[in-house]
Motif scaffolding. Structure first.
Motif, PDB file in Angstrom:
ATOM      1  N   GLU A 404       0.814  -1.207   0.000  1.00  0.00           N
ATOM      2  CA  GLU A 404       0.000   0.000   0.000  1.00  0.00           C
ATOM      3  C   GLU A 404       0.853   1.265   0.000  1.00  0.00           C
ATOM      4  N   SER A 436      -9.804  -0.458   7.553  1.00  0.00           N
ATOM      5  CA  SER A 436     -10.614   0.053   6.442  1.00  0.00           C
ATOM      6  C   SER A 436     -10.466  -0.778   5.184  1.00  0.00           C
ATOM      7  N   LEU A 437      -9.431  -1.625   5.127  1.00  0.00           N
ATOM      8  CA  LEU A 437      -9.161  -2.398   3.906  1.00  0.00           C
ATOM      9  C   LEU A 437      -9.903  -3.729   3.868  1.00  0.00           C
TER      10      LEU A 437
END
Length: 821
Positions: A404, A436-437
């Protein structure tokens, strides 16, 4: 019926130099023995009757119209067999895994089943002293055993559920009305020390007692330079006490109890990755770093059996039995001392079973009838832990999060190396980003700072089960003529299972505000909302099945018979306890087996040559097999699968299997003092497994696969030359197994030890005195010191690059002493 068309594997196998040398040795022995005029009296090599209870009544094995192999007490002495894991080399078509004692996998004619999940059952039913033995108890030590019988093919009619592939029937000695006993010991390399004693004592004219105790201890064969004991240390103490009371000439009662206390090293975990001590599994050193790495089993069983003869034709047998066991099996899964690869597993079980059976036997000149029923209740508790260090947990997280920020995912790239001095606020923000992923999103997932290095925590799965089984059966043998018999039988079986899955919060183990990501036991797979993740999830189902057999046999000579049989078997459905996705998928369905077999067995040439052979075709629907898998979504690429599921797990995969094969055993008493034995099996199989992802994230299954001819054989020599004083027995055995098929498994590394033919040469030379009450022997196993290892793999082979293997024991040798009184 389709039968094998070629036996090319056998002719190929016999080209080996070792076999030629062994054949030459046999010829030398035969020539020497031919000069002897007097048969040795201390050891009897004649082809004698071996009584078995394969049809729930005592019969000579050569008159039973099924394929049955008997491993006698003398066979156990010659081979040093301590439990069923030690006998498979001497039973054609039988393969018993060399793993830990609490997770033994048994295969007959290529059919095996998983033995890790408490929600499933084995495909081979094991009985000890007439009582059914559940999956974690099948490797009971051989304490004062008369024989072990292996029945091949479905035995659902007379033995019930979970006998789709066959039955292992362990028969201990009963008390007798005369005083006798023995003391014996075995001493060998790797600090081997076995000590066993038995005493049989008549207490009154009607009551006799038999007591036995057996201690086995051995050091490991690989030095562990990490934490804990050496690899494959062995140790247990087992005992048995039996009382036999003859109430009358027609009625007897037997009360028996046995106990085992096992403390030893779990299965091998020899790392061969670049993070391990060496890439050579026979380096003699390995590094395991798991605290409390040990395999324990504390087990006891009690039974009350009764026999009563109403008259010369009708009798009844009954048994009430109870068995309780507790296991602990904590082992290293990465085979390294590297904290960034660290992973351990622990299988903890506290379970018990009540097993009860009654059967009636009626026999006259025309009929032999067996009928009865069984009832059992099993209470199962299993806890499976996966242990991690924060270091290895963050190695998993690094694979997911570093890409990321533009850093490639690699087992060598670790977030702590790139961000070594960031404050806790940085790691809290990273935790929120990680949450959040995921889908559905979470407030956060633990992304731990370097200050957590060395912290240990576990991921836990709890499974409980309540299983009930009952069945009723009847089997009739009718004498059509003096030489032709027809047998037919039916059994109705019913199973009811309730099973549960539960995991727990890890916040109490780590001083961090967010839950760690799950590497294996992910409750999100249930589809439940996060608030319900730590609830107990439960399912139940019942199954029933009628199985049967039809057998026609013909005694075409005085000591020879042939038979044609059709038999079916059934194994209960169940639940996969290792993954939450199994709760959503529901229970797996039962196994159903149908087998057609043509066999012949007999003694020829004045009972000097014994032949037992069978040709068989098996159709198995829904085989419950075990594979290292990842829980990925169909259509994912290999990389996507590895990102989605971080660890591979032993998972139940269903498949349909068609098998055709031949088994042959021949014993030739060349002269009175020389007995030669050879046995072999050849099988071809077509399998159609369901689609799954293997341990390397590759899509597998979904189409028919054909396995090539697999050849196994064993050669044995027993020779009793005449000597001036006492008696001598020379025993030699040679085992050959062709290499496993490597076409459908993940390959992480190669080497000369993997996918090799297995060749084991062993020998024992024993001397007993003229009184035949004292014996001394020298023995050796794997005399060629061949190096054979399993294909490396494991939980974190594909993600953290830490793969491990197990090996065949190297050369072992020692001395036996035995005194009988």
């Amino acid at each position: 019926m389709s039968l094998p068309r070629k036996l090319t594997g056998v002719s190929r196998a016999f080209r080996h130099v070792e076999v030629i040398l062994l054949a030459s040795l046999l010829g030398v022995f035969a020539g020497t023995a031919a000069a002897q005029e007097t048969k040795s009296k201390g050891y009897n090599l004649q082809l004698e009757e071996v009584m078995v209870t394969a049809q729930r009544r005592e019969q000579d094995t050569m008159t039973v119209p099924i394929t049955v192999s008997a491993f006698t007490s003398q066979d156990m002495i010659n081979t040093g067999a301590d439990n069923i894991q030690d006998i498979s080399d001497f039973m054609p078509g039988v393969d018993i895994g060399e793993g830990g004692a609490t997770q033994v996998t048994i295969a007959i004619r290529g059919i095996s089943s998983p033995n890790i999940s408490s929600g499933g059952d084995p495909s081979v039913a094991t009985f000890y002293d007439n009582a059914y033995m559940p999956r974690a108890a099948t490797s009971i030590p051989f304490t004062d055993i008369a024989r072990t019988e292996v029945l091949k093919g479905p035995q659902g009619t007379l033995f019930g559920r979970n006998a789709t592939a066959g039955v292992i029937n362990i028969v201990p000695n009963q008390p007798v009305q005369e005083f006798e006993g023995f003391l014996k010991s075995r001493v060998g390399n790797y600090e081997l020390l076995n000590v066993e004693g038995m005493v049989n004592q008549p207490l009154t004219d009607e009551l006799a007692m038999r007591a036995n105790i057996f201690s086995h201890q051995r050091d490991g064969v690989i030095e562990n330079i990490g934490i804990g004991d050496n690899l494959r240390e062995e140790g247990f103490i087992a005992s048995r006490l039996v009382f036999l009371y003859d109430l009358s000439p027609d009625t007897s009662l037997q009360l028996a109890g046995d106990y085992e206390d096992r403390k030893e090293s779990p299965g091998y975990s020899i790392g061969v990755s670049k993070y391990a001590v060496s890439t050579d599994p026979f380096n003699s050193e390995a590094a395991n770093d798991v605290v409390d790495r040990e395999e324990n089993r504390d087990m006891y069983g009690v039974s009350l059996q009764g026999n009563h003869a109403f008259n010369d034709e009708l009798s009844v047998f009954g048994i009430v039995s109870y068995r309780d066991w507790k296991t602990w099996n904590k082992q290293d899964e990465d085979g390294t001392e590297d904290p960034r690869r660290y992973i351990d597993t622990n299988n903890i079980e506290e379970s018990n079973i009540w097993y009860n059976e009654v059967r009636f036997n009626f026999v006259n000149d025309k009929f032999n009838v067996v009928t009865g029923g069984n009832y059992s209740v099993e209470d199962v508790y299993q806890r499976t832990d996966i242990g991690l260090l924060a270091d290895s947990y963050m190695q998993f997280i690094s694979l997911e999060l570093l890409p990321e920020v533009g850093i490639p995912a690699s087992p060598d790239n670790h977030a702590w190396d790139y961000f070594p001095n960031e404050p806790d606020s940085f790691w809290l923000s990273a935790s929120q980003l990680a949450g959040s992923l995921v889908n559905p999103p979470l407030p956060g997932i633990a992304v731990l700072p370097p200050s957590f290095a060395g912290d240990y925590f576990t991921e836990t799965m709890d499974n409980t089960g309540d299983f009930t089984n009952w069945g009723i059966f009847g089997d009739v043998t009718y004498n059509l003529t003096d030489t032709v018999r027809l047998s037919a039988g039916l059994r109705y079986s019913y199973d009811d299972k309730t099973y549960s899955w539960q995991t727990f919060s890890q916040l109490g183990e780590l001083a961090w505000p967010y839950e760690p990501a799950r590497v294996a036991y992910d409750p999100a797979q249930t589809g439940a909302p996060p608030a319900d993740y730590f609830n107990k999830f439960e399912d139940s189902k019942d199954w029933s099945k009628t199985t049967g057999r039809l057998v026609l046999d013909w005694t075409f000579m005085e000591n020879a018979m042939t038979y044609l049989s059709y038999a079916t078997g059934y194994k209960s459905g169940g639940f996969d306890g290792q993954v939450f996705s199994a709760y959503v998928a529901g229970p797996f369905e039962p196994e159903e087996m149908a087998s057609t077999e043509l066999g012949m067995k007999g003694d020829f040439f004045d009972s000097r040559l014994r032949i037992e052979t069978s040709l068989f075709y098996q159709n198995l629907d829904g085989q419950q097999t075990s594979a290292e898998t990842k829980n990925c979504i169909p259509g994912m690429t290999q990389q996507e699968c590895n990102d989605y599921d971080l660890t591979s797990q032993p998972t139940i995969v269903s498949q349909d299997v068609d098998t055709e094969g031949v088994e042959i055993m021949a014993q030739w008493q060349a002269i009175e003092s020389l007995l030669l034995t050879g046995m072999t099996t050849v099988r071809d199989a077509e399998t159609t497994p369901e689609a799954y992802f293997n341990g390397d994230g590759e899509a597998r299954g979904g189409s028919k696969q054909t396995d090539g001819t697999n050849t196994d054989y064993t050669l044995r020599l027993d020779w009793t030359p005449v000597i001036p004083m006492g008696y001598l027995l020379v025993h030699v055995d040679y085992v050959f197994e062709s290499a496993d098929d490597d076409s459908d498994v993940a390959i992480y590394t190669t080497g000369p030890w993997y996918f090799q033919d297995r060749e084991i040469l062993s020998a024992r030379i024993a001397w007993t005195n003229d009184a035949d009450n004292f014996e001394v022997a020298i023995w050796g196993r794997n005399l060629q010191d061949n190096e054979i290892a399993d294909n490396p793999g494991g939980y974190v082979a594909s993600t953290l690059g830490a793969y491990r293997t197990s090996i065949e024991d190297p050369l072992t040798y020692g001395v036996d002493l035995r005194y009988s009184f």
